[in-house]
Each structure stands twice: as structure tokens, then as C-alpha cells.
Design a protein around this motif. Structure first.
Motif, short mmCIF file in Angstrom:
data_model
loop_
_atom_site.label_atom_id
_atom_site.label_comp_id
_atom_site.label_asym_id
_atom_site.label_seq_id
_atom_site.Cartn_x
_atom_site.Cartn_y
_atom_site.Cartn_z
N ASP A 173 -9.16 -2.73 3.86
CA ASP A 173 -7.98 -2.19 3.20
C ASP A 173 -7.91 -0.67 3.28
OD1 ASP A 173 -7.07 -4.67 2.45
OD2 ASP A 173 -7.88 -4.57 0.41
N TYR A 176 -4.86 1.25 1.40
CA TYR A 176 -5.01 0.34 0.26
C TYR A 176 -4.26 -0.98 0.47
CZ TYR A 176 -6.34 4.82 -1.83
OH TYR A 176 -6.90 6.06 -2.06
N GLY A 226 0.80 -1.21 0.00
CA GLY A 226 0.00 0.00 0.00
C GLY A 226 0.84 1.27 0.00
N GLY A 240 -4.30 -2.25 3.94
CA GLY A 240 -5.05 -2.82 5.05
C GLY A 240 -4.23 -3.27 6.23
#
Length: 290
Positions: free
Chosen positions: A235, A213, A194, A215
Motif C-alpha cells: 500500500d 496508502y 488513497g 496501493g
């Protein structure tokens, strides 16, 4: 360890959790929902305030009320009547930016950055609001400002430009609030799936970053190595803050708006989470002294 869904707020873009040790209350914001929320340690006694523009962050004032960073800069907020009064707009000449994440340093100054609304170009800056209400530009060429926080002694400042996937560390002059000697602290590229979002520092000096994004909560050692990964139910996590009576609960915000081409978001997205049993404590957040 136990992860609890504390409130099913369905915040469009939950951000900026802030535990106030004086009130024993948790504040957080819905950036796109133009709202500030407050609850007790268990999620009860919920109260909300509306603000007139998209909100990036907030801090509490030593003398009462708050400072909020809105689309048009820094403003005072009166909790009694909800009135908002402008202080300064450091990016008044830039149409495509708004103020974003911010925190108060150990000396009572508010540091907050801005972001490109389209999240594409390095149009934004990072600013310090001093206690005399003067504003100083600390950095520029930023796409999305996120995760400002300090080491326990206040001499190291951490800051992320989310879309570069990097967290930077600076020497922080506690007397002046100036930034010195920027260096790479952690790089998500090639190591994490992420992007770095909101962040905090625990009492041991380890940096916690929300991997939006991805999580996960990422705990970095003071040398920038990954110490721990904590998976979250969604997420779309955005930020975190230690709180509770013993400062040992990690409160985590998330966003309900779809992302990454998804038509629907996870069922619990936009909720406020409480992570118990991590075995570490946070530090009290300072109030703005202006």
C-alpha cells in the motif's frame, strides 16, 4: 503484466525515481534516509550517495552532477566526491517546511515544491529554479507538494497537494515557465481510497499517479477520467518513472516507515518495484540546463 521486486532497499521513504537515458541508469532517493541510489535496468550495479539533510527530490545536470532539493532548499551535488553546495533556500523563513517532490521541464528548468513537516497546514510553496539559478515562487498555500509533471508537448503542468486529494492542471508557458489557468484535473475524494503522490506522464499523454496508502497505480486519461488501475504488492507506494532501454518499464518506489497507525509495515515495503508489460512507454526525462 508482471511486477518484480527489483531491490529490497527497505527505504524509509523511497521517492523520486528518475531514469536517465544517457547513462541508462535509474536514480531514486530515500527522503528520510538522506540518500540517493542508482542502479541499472535490472537492479544491478547499485551505488549510493549520502546527503546531509532530508531530501525531497533530485535532477541530473546537463553538465554533470545533480541538483537536489533538501530541507534547506536547492543544492548542487557532485557525484565524484559527494560535495553539496547551496544554491538558494526559498523557504528560509519557515521553520516547519522542507523541499519535496520536483522534476525538470522540457526546457531544462527544475520545478519543485515544499511541504509542511507535520503534514497539517498549507505552509509551503511551489518553486521554479531557472537555468540562471534564480528562483521564482509559482504557488503557495500547499500542505504537501507532489507529482509535478508535464504533458508530452510541455504545455500542461500537473501537480498534486496530496492531503487535499486533488491533482490540478495548469496551462504552462514554455517560454517563461509561468503557470496559468489552474483547473481541477482529478479528485481522489469519493473515487479512490488513497492519496495522490508521485506522478509521471506517458508517451500517449496519460497521467500516472501513485495512490499512496491505496496501493495502486492510477492511469488518468487527458480529460481526467480513470483509464486503468494497477494493484501493487504494498500500500505504501510513493512515486514512479518509466525507464529501461525501451522506456517501457515502470519503476515504482515505496516506503518502509509505518503509516496509518500500523505498528509494522508490509514485508516488501521500502523496496523498488519494476512493472513490466503495461503496453505503454514513457518519455525521456530532461536534465537541468543550469
Amino acid at each position: 503484466m508482471r511486477i518484480e521486486l527489483l531491490t529490497e532497499a527497505r527505504d524509509e521513504l523511497g521517492e523520486g525515481p528518475l531514469w536517465d537515458v544517457r547513462e541508462q541508469r535509474l536514480y531514486w532517493i530515500d527522503s528520510h534516509g538522506k540518500a540517493i541510489h542508482r542502479c541499472d535496468a535490472a537492479g544491478g550495479d547499485l551505488k549510493s550517495w549520502s546527503v546531509p539533510e532530508h531530501i525531497g527530490s533530485m535532477c541530473l545536470r546537463e553538465g554533470g552532477g545533480a541538483v537536489v532539493s533538501l530541507r534547506t532548499g536547492f543544492h548542487f551535488l557532485d557525484f565524484d566526491d559527494g560535495a553539496v553546495r547551496p544554491i538558494a533556500d526559498p523557504e528560509a523563513g519557515i521553520r516547519r517546511t522542507r523541499m519535496n517532490d520536483g522534476k525538470v521541464d522540457r526546457q531544462g528548468r527544475f520545478v519543485a515544491g515544499a511541504m509542511d513537516y507535520e503534514e497539517r497546514e498549507p505552509l509551503a510553496g511551489l518553486y521554479r529554479l531557472d537555468t540562471d539559478l534564480s528562483v521564482t515562487r509559482l504557488e503557495g498555500d500547499i500542505i504537501v507538494s507532489n507529482g509535478p509533471c508535464w504533458s508530452p508537448d510541455g504545455t500542461i503542468f500537473y501537480f498534486a497537494d496530496s492531503w487535499t486529494r486533488k491533482i490540478w492542471a495548469y496551462d504552462y508557458d514554455i517560454a517563461t515557465g509561468d503557470l496559468l489557468s489552474r483547473r481541477l484535473f482529478a479528485d481522489f475524494e469519493g473515487h479512490l481510497r488513497g492519496y495522490p503522490d508521485g506522478a509521471t506522464v506517458d508517451a500517449e499523454g496519460f497521467v500516472w499517479s501513485a495512490e499512496v496508502y491505496g496501493g495502486r497505480l492510477v492511469r488518468f486519461a487527458p480529460d481526467g477520467t480513470i483509464d486503468r488501475l494497477v494493484g501493487m504488492p504494498v500500500d505504501s507506494i510513493t512515486s514512479m518513472s518509466f525507464g529501461g532501454p525501451e522506456l517501457d518499464i515502470l519503476y515504482v518506489t515505496s516506503m518502509a516507515r509505518p503509516f496509518g497507525g500500523r505498528r509494522r509495515q508490509e514485508r516488501e515495503a521500502g523496496g523498488l518495484f519494476a512493472v513490466h508489460g503495461l503496453g505503454v512507454r514513457g518519455l525521456p526525462e530532461a536534465r537541468f540546463k543550469g
